[in-house]
Design a protein around this motif. Structure first.
Motif, PDB file in Angstrom:
ATOM      1  N   TRP B  36     -32.477  40.903   5.263  1.00 31.15           N
ATOM      2  CA  TRP B  36     -32.127  39.739   4.441  1.00 31.15           C
ATOM      3  C   TRP B  36     -30.837  40.000   3.676  1.00 31.15           C
ATOM      4  O   TRP B  36     -29.916  39.192   3.667  1.00 31.15           O
ATOM      5  N   PHE B  39     -27.702  39.952   5.945  1.00 29.86           N
ATOM      6  CA  PHE B  39     -27.170  38.624   6.230  1.00 29.86           C
ATOM      7  C   PHE B  39     -26.576  37.992   4.981  1.00 29.86           C
ATOM      8  O   PHE B  39     -25.523  37.351   5.035  1.00 29.86           O
ATOM      9  N   LEU B  40     -27.261  38.214   3.844  1.00 27.95           N
ATOM     10  CA  LEU B  40     -26.766  37.646   2.583  1.00 27.95           C
ATOM     11  C   LEU B  40     -25.373  38.178   2.277  1.00 27.95           C
ATOM     12  O   LEU B  40     -24.439  37.424   1.947  1.00 27.95           O
ATOM     13  N   PHE B  43     -22.640  36.834   4.674  1.00 30.43           N
ATOM     14  CA  PHE B  43     -22.152  35.512   4.302  1.00 30.43           C
ATOM     15  C   PHE B  43     -21.300  35.584   3.039  1.00 30.43           C
ATOM     16  O   PHE B  43     -20.235  34.961   2.958  1.00 30.43           O
ATOM     17  N   ALA B  44     -21.761  36.353   2.042  1.00 29.67           N
ATOM     18  CA  ALA B  44     -21.069  36.395   0.763  1.00 29.67           C
ATOM     19  C   ALA B  44     -19.673  36.994   0.926  1.00 29.67           C
ATOM     20  O   ALA B  44     -18.683  36.469   0.392  1.00 29.67           O
ATOM     21  N   GLN B  47     -17.389  34.682   2.773  1.00 29.03           N
ATOM     22  CA  GLN B  47     -16.963  33.587   1.892  1.00 29.03           C
ATOM     23  C   GLN B  47     -15.893  34.067   0.906  1.00 29.03           C
ATOM     24  O   GLN B  47     -14.888  33.393   0.693  1.00 29.03           O
ATOM     25  N   ARG B  84     -11.332  32.920 -10.023  1.00 28.59           N
ATOM     26  CA  ARG B  84     -11.943  33.132 -11.338  1.00 28.59           C
ATOM     27  C   ARG B  84     -11.157  34.176 -12.129  1.00 28.59           C
ATOM     28  O   ARG B  84     -10.972  34.061 -13.344  1.00 28.59           O
ATOM     29  N   ARG B 121     -16.935  42.046 -13.167  1.00 29.57           N
ATOM     30  CA  ARG B 121     -18.121  41.238 -12.869  1.00 29.57           C
ATOM     31  C   ARG B 121     -18.169  40.831 -11.397  1.00 29.57           C
ATOM     32  O   ARG B 121     -19.199  40.922 -10.740  1.00 29.57           O
ATOM     33  N   GLU B 122     -16.993  40.427 -10.891  1.00 32.44           N
ATOM     34  CA  GLU B 122     -16.967  39.985  -9.489  1.00 32.44           C
ATOM     35  C   GLU B 122     -17.312  41.133  -8.543  1.00 32.44           C
ATOM     36  O   GLU B 122     -18.076  40.971  -7.589  1.00 32.44           O
ATOM     37  N   ASP B 125     -20.918  41.835  -8.525  1.00 36.65           N
ATOM     38  CA  ASP B 125     -21.681  40.902  -7.690  1.00 36.65           C
ATOM     39  C   ASP B 125     -21.505  41.202  -6.201  1.00 36.65           C
ATOM     40  O   ASP B 125     -22.454  41.149  -5.429  1.00 36.65           O
ATOM     41  N   LEU B 126     -20.255  41.509  -5.830  1.00 32.83           N
ATOM     42  CA  LEU B 126     -20.017  41.779  -4.411  1.00 32.83           C
ATOM     43  C   LEU B 126     -20.763  43.036  -3.955  1.00 32.83           C
ATOM     44  O   LEU B 126     -21.225  43.117  -2.823  1.00 32.83           O
TER      45      LEU B 126
END
Lengths: 244, 224
Positions: B36, B39-40, B43-44, B47, B84, B121-122, B125-126
């Motif tokens: 999971w 794939f997540l 995509f992230a 993007q 951002r 922060r970015e 998240d990545l």
């Protein structure tokens, strides 16, 4: 925070894809395992030197012919009985020859009765014979069938053991070893003892090893209740039969 | 045990002992989770790359900073990481510029700090879930191995009750035990590959963000 928000729409599709990958993998595993499920079935061929009791069983099957004979014997008896009264009436009307007629009629009656009785006796006897014949035939058939099963399984046992015999070199094909084998209901060998040596110790030992290695030996299914006939077996082995 | 055992997959799994089944269940869960995340992340990261491409093109194409910032405010949802970072730096720069008592170096420092904070922060998240993939990749083979060892121990323990040991007695036990190793490897291999791939991707994105921050600082410094 923000990137997690941006990847939110992918959560479901990612999960679906993950499930898809696993489904495909398990399908692959399952299918490949299924292929292996078809076991490498070795074909087992038992060679019979003489046909089992089949011919002995078929002989009694042709026997019914004599049993049918008593049945045609019935009609004459039935005809004879109604034939009597008219004759007696005629005799009674003739007064002159009354006495003679009576005596002859009585004689005839007596004769007829005796004849009838004799026929009945014969009839009964024949029927009894037929019945006992039929019973004998049934028994013989059952015994023959049982014998056939016993023969078949003894041959199977011998064939299975024969497969495990590793022939020692330089064995004469004419020798013959006999073993007393005691079996357990599951087909396990409780005891295998040499009853008659073949004269070649190596061959005796090879056969004994083969008997132990061939367990479980094939036995008829338990519902046939035939184990008692397999409890103690005497098996004969000869290198000539091994076909090696 | 009987020599003619059913060696297909399902009976092997359902016939395994409880610890082995637990290990298998754990590995299945871990594998599902890691796929999971794979794939997540795929995509992230895809993007993030495409959004960065789009924004860089817009930024270098017509460097009207005020309009870019207005675009960002209009479409906050569709904004990428780079956008951002730019917005954080620009808004801080504009705010500090309004205060007339600040000298230029202090304004630049403030804008830089704001961008750095957003950048952290970015990147966080990545890089999220990547450590999970790394853990799965390194640990799940051992977990599978534990299940296998346990299953084989059981198989051999059962063997001790049998007088004549044949391969047929141990084979089913070993087969069912090895499924645990197979599952562990199935979970680990994609996780390791994905981790390496995504670690490279995020480090490239990070260097791209950093160079953008430097260049954007220069642009800001040239602002009147």
């Amino acid at each position: 925070m923000s990137a997690a928000v941006s990847s939110e729409p992918y959560k479901l599709s990612a999960g679906a894809l993950a499930l898809l990958v696993h489904g495909a993998f398990f399908l692959l595993l399952y299918v490949s395992f299924s292929w292996q499920m078809k076991p490498p079935q070795g074909m087992v061929v038992d060679i019979w030197e003489s046909l089992p009791a089949e011919f002995d069983v078929q002989a009694p099957v042709t026997a019914p012919a004599p049993i049918e004979k008593p049945e045609p014997a019935k009609p004459p008896r039935v005809e004879a009985a109604p034939a009597l009264p008219p004759r007696a009436d005629i005799d009674l009307k003739d007064k002159k020859k009354k006495l003679k007629a009576e005596s002859t009629a009585e004689q005839r009656l007596a004769e007829k009765k005796a004849e009838q009785a004799e026929r009945r006796m014969e009839e009964v006897e024949r029927q009894a014979q037929a019945r006992s014949q039929a019973r004998q035939k049934e028994q013989a058939e059952a015994a023959a069938a049982a014998g056939r099963v016993v023969d078949e399984y003894i041959a199977k046992i011998a064939a299975k053991v024969r497969r495990f015999i590793v022939l020692p070199p330089g064995v004469s094909p004419q020798i013959r070893a006999e073993f007393n084998v005691t079996l357990l209901p599951g087909g396990e060998v409780l005891n295998a003892s040499l009853a008659k040596s073949s004269g070649n110790e190596a061959y005796d030992a090879a056969v004994e090893r083969a008997i132990l290695k061939a367990q479980p030996l094939p036995l008829p299914p338990a519902e046939k209740n035939m184990f008692n006939r397999f409890r103690d077996l005497r098996l004969k082995f000869s290198p000539a039969e091994s076909g090696q | 045990m009987d020599a003619t055992q059913n060696l297909s997959l399902m009976p092997l799994i359902s016939g395994a002992s409880l610890p082995v089944q637990l290990v298998m269940g754990l590995l299945l869960m871990v594998s599902l989770l890691s796929w999971w995340f794979i794939f997540l992340k795929m995509f992230a990261i895809r993007q993030a790359k495409s959004q960065s491409d789009v924004f860089e093109e817009a930024f270098w194409g017509h460097p009207d900073l005020a309009r870019l910032y207005k675009d960002f405010l209009d479409e906050r949802e569709a904004a990428g990481s780079l956008e951002r970072i730019f917005a954080a730096g620009y808004s801080e720069f504009v705010k500090l510029k309004k205060k007339s008592d600040m000298d230029n170096a202090a304004v630049m420092d403030g804008a830089r700090r704001a961008m750095r904070a957003t950048y952290q922060r970015e990147m966080d998240d990545l890089e999220s879930h990547l450590s999970f993939l790394a853990t799965v990749g390194s640990v799940s083979p051992y977990v599978g191995l534990l299940g296998t060892v346990w299953g084989i121990m059981n198989a051999f323990r059962g063997l001790s009750n049998v007088g004549q040991a044949t391969l047929a007695h141990v084979a089913p036990g070993i087969a069912e035990a090895l499924i645990a190793t197979a599952m562990g490897l199935f979970a680990a291999i994609p996780a390791v590959v994905a981790y390496n791939r995504y670690a490279t991707d995020t480090s490239r994105l990070s260097s791209r963000f950093e160079s953008f921050m430097e260049e954007f600082s220069n642009v800001l410094q040239r602002q009147p």
